[in-house]
Every structure is written in C-alpha cells, then in structure tokens.
Write a protein that holds these residues in place. Sequence first.
Motif, short mmCIF file in Angstrom:
data_model
loop_
_atom_site.label_atom_id
_atom_site.label_comp_id
_atom_site.label_asym_id
_atom_site.label_seq_id
_atom_site.Cartn_x
_atom_site.Cartn_y
_atom_site.Cartn_z
N ASP A 67 26.66 28.19 -27.48
CA ASP A 67 27.59 28.17 -26.35
C ASP A 67 26.94 27.50 -25.14
O ASP A 67 27.58 26.73 -24.42
N GLY A 68 25.67 27.80 -24.90
CA GLY A 68 24.95 27.18 -23.78
C GLY A 68 24.82 25.68 -23.95
O GLY A 68 25.01 24.91 -23.00
N MET A 69 24.51 25.25 -25.17
CA MET A 69 24.40 23.81 -25.43
C MET A 69 25.75 23.14 -25.27
O MET A 69 25.84 22.03 -24.74
N LEU A 70 26.80 23.79 -25.72
CA LEU A 70 28.15 23.23 -25.60
C LEU A 70 28.53 23.07 -24.13
O LEU A 70 29.07 22.03 -23.73
N TYR A 71 28.21 24.07 -23.31
CA TYR A 71 28.49 24.00 -21.88
C TYR A 71 27.72 22.83 -21.26
O TYR A 71 28.28 22.06 -20.48
N ASN A 72 26.44 22.69 -21.60
CA ASN A 72 25.63 21.61 -21.05
C ASN A 72 26.16 20.24 -21.50
O ASN A 72 26.17 19.29 -20.71
N LEU A 73 26.58 20.14 -22.75
CA LEU A 73 27.13 18.88 -23.24
C LEU A 73 28.40 18.50 -22.49
O LEU A 73 28.60 17.34 -22.11
N LYS A 74 29.27 19.47 -22.28
CA LYS A 74 30.51 19.19 -21.56
C LYS A 74 30.22 18.79 -20.11
O LYS A 74 30.87 17.91 -19.56
N SER A 75 29.23 19.43 -19.51
CA SER A 75 28.84 19.10 -18.14
C SER A 75 28.30 17.67 -18.08
O SER A 75 28.67 16.90 -17.19
N CYS A 76 27.45 17.31 -19.03
CA CYS A 76 26.91 15.95 -19.08
C CYS A 76 28.02 14.94 -19.31
O CYS A 76 28.01 13.84 -18.73
N LYS A 77 28.98 15.31 -20.14
CA LYS A 77 30.09 14.41 -20.43
C LYS A 77 30.89 14.13 -19.16
O LYS A 77 31.23 12.98 -18.87
N LYS A 78 31.17 15.17 -18.38
CA LYS A 78 31.93 14.98 -17.14
C LYS A 78 31.16 14.10 -16.16
O LYS A 78 31.74 13.22 -15.51
N LYS A 79 29.85 14.33 -16.04
CA LYS A 79 29.04 13.53 -15.13
C LYS A 79 29.00 12.06 -15.58
O LYS A 79 29.09 11.15 -14.76
N LEU A 80 28.88 11.85 -16.87
CA LEU A 80 28.83 10.50 -17.40
C LEU A 80 30.17 9.78 -17.20
O LEU A 80 30.19 8.60 -16.84
N THR A 111 32.18 18.91 -30.77
CA THR A 111 33.11 19.34 -31.82
C THR A 111 32.38 20.14 -32.89
O THR A 111 32.86 21.19 -33.32
N GLN A 112 31.20 19.67 -33.28
CA GLN A 112 30.43 20.37 -34.30
C GLN A 112 30.01 21.75 -33.78
O GLN A 112 30.06 22.74 -34.52
N LEU A 113 29.59 21.82 -32.53
CA LEU A 113 29.19 23.12 -31.96
C LEU A 113 30.38 24.06 -31.85
O LEU A 113 30.24 25.26 -32.09
N GLU A 114 31.53 23.54 -31.45
CA GLU A 114 32.72 24.38 -31.35
C GLU A 114 33.10 24.95 -32.70
O GLU A 114 33.51 26.10 -32.83
N GLN A 115 32.96 24.14 -33.76
CA GLN A 115 33.29 24.61 -35.09
C GLN A 115 32.31 25.70 -35.55
O GLN A 115 32.71 26.64 -36.22
N LYS A 116 31.05 25.58 -35.15
CA LYS A 116 30.07 26.58 -35.57
C LYS A 116 30.23 27.89 -34.80
O LYS A 116 29.86 28.93 -35.31
N THR A 117 30.77 27.83 -33.58
CA THR A 117 30.95 29.05 -32.81
C THR A 117 32.21 29.81 -33.18
O THR A 117 32.38 30.95 -32.80
N LYS A 118 33.11 29.18 -33.91
CA LYS A 118 34.35 29.84 -34.29
C LYS A 118 34.14 30.73 -35.48
O LYS A 118 33.32 30.80 -36.21
#
Length: 100
Positions: free
Chosen positions: A35-48, A93-100
């Motif tokens: 979940d932490g990695m997913l949050y960081n990835l989404k944050s990086c995506k928005k900044k990029l 997407t891969q992280l979201e699938q693993k957290t479900k």
Amino acid sequence: MIKRTENILILCLGFCLGAFVGIFAAPTKGSVARDGMLYNLKSCKKKLQAFMLKLMGNKHAFTNEAKTTGKEVITDVVSAAQQILKELELIATQLEQKTK
C-alpha cells in the motif's frame, strides 16, 4: 554420501532459520508495504504528469536558435516521461491486484 546429506540438512536448516528471522524481523506486513509503495507510485505519477504539462506548455516559449534544440530535448524528455508513466501505471496495477 554422508557429506552430501549433511550439506542438504545444513541448507534446509539455514533456509528455515532465515525464513523465521525474516518473518519476525520484518518492519511491516506485506500488504502495508505494498500500500505504501502504491501511494508513492501514484504520487510520483502525479508529479511527473504535472512536470510534463509544464514542459509541454513552455516548449512554445523558445524564440531563437536554441528553439530547435530545446524542442528536441523537450520531445525526448516528454517521450521518456510518458514511458515512465506507462511503467508506473503497470506497477501500480500489479500492486493493486496483489492488495485485493
């Protein structure tokens, strides 16, 4: 033959001991880490994405000889950023699938 059996036994013992220490010494649960990695990835995506929009908006500001070179650099950066975004989306997407 006995030496080989000893080596296999030591290998199994080391594996079990490593798994035991790994489980009890882990700082967080796997789901929390994902979940932490997913949050960081989404944050990086928005900044990029914001950075890309800024670059694309400023690419028309060049007015001299550097204009051509600048456009090439910006085009390269934008294409690289788009590739990174695609990779980030795939990882998310891969992280979201693993957290479900």
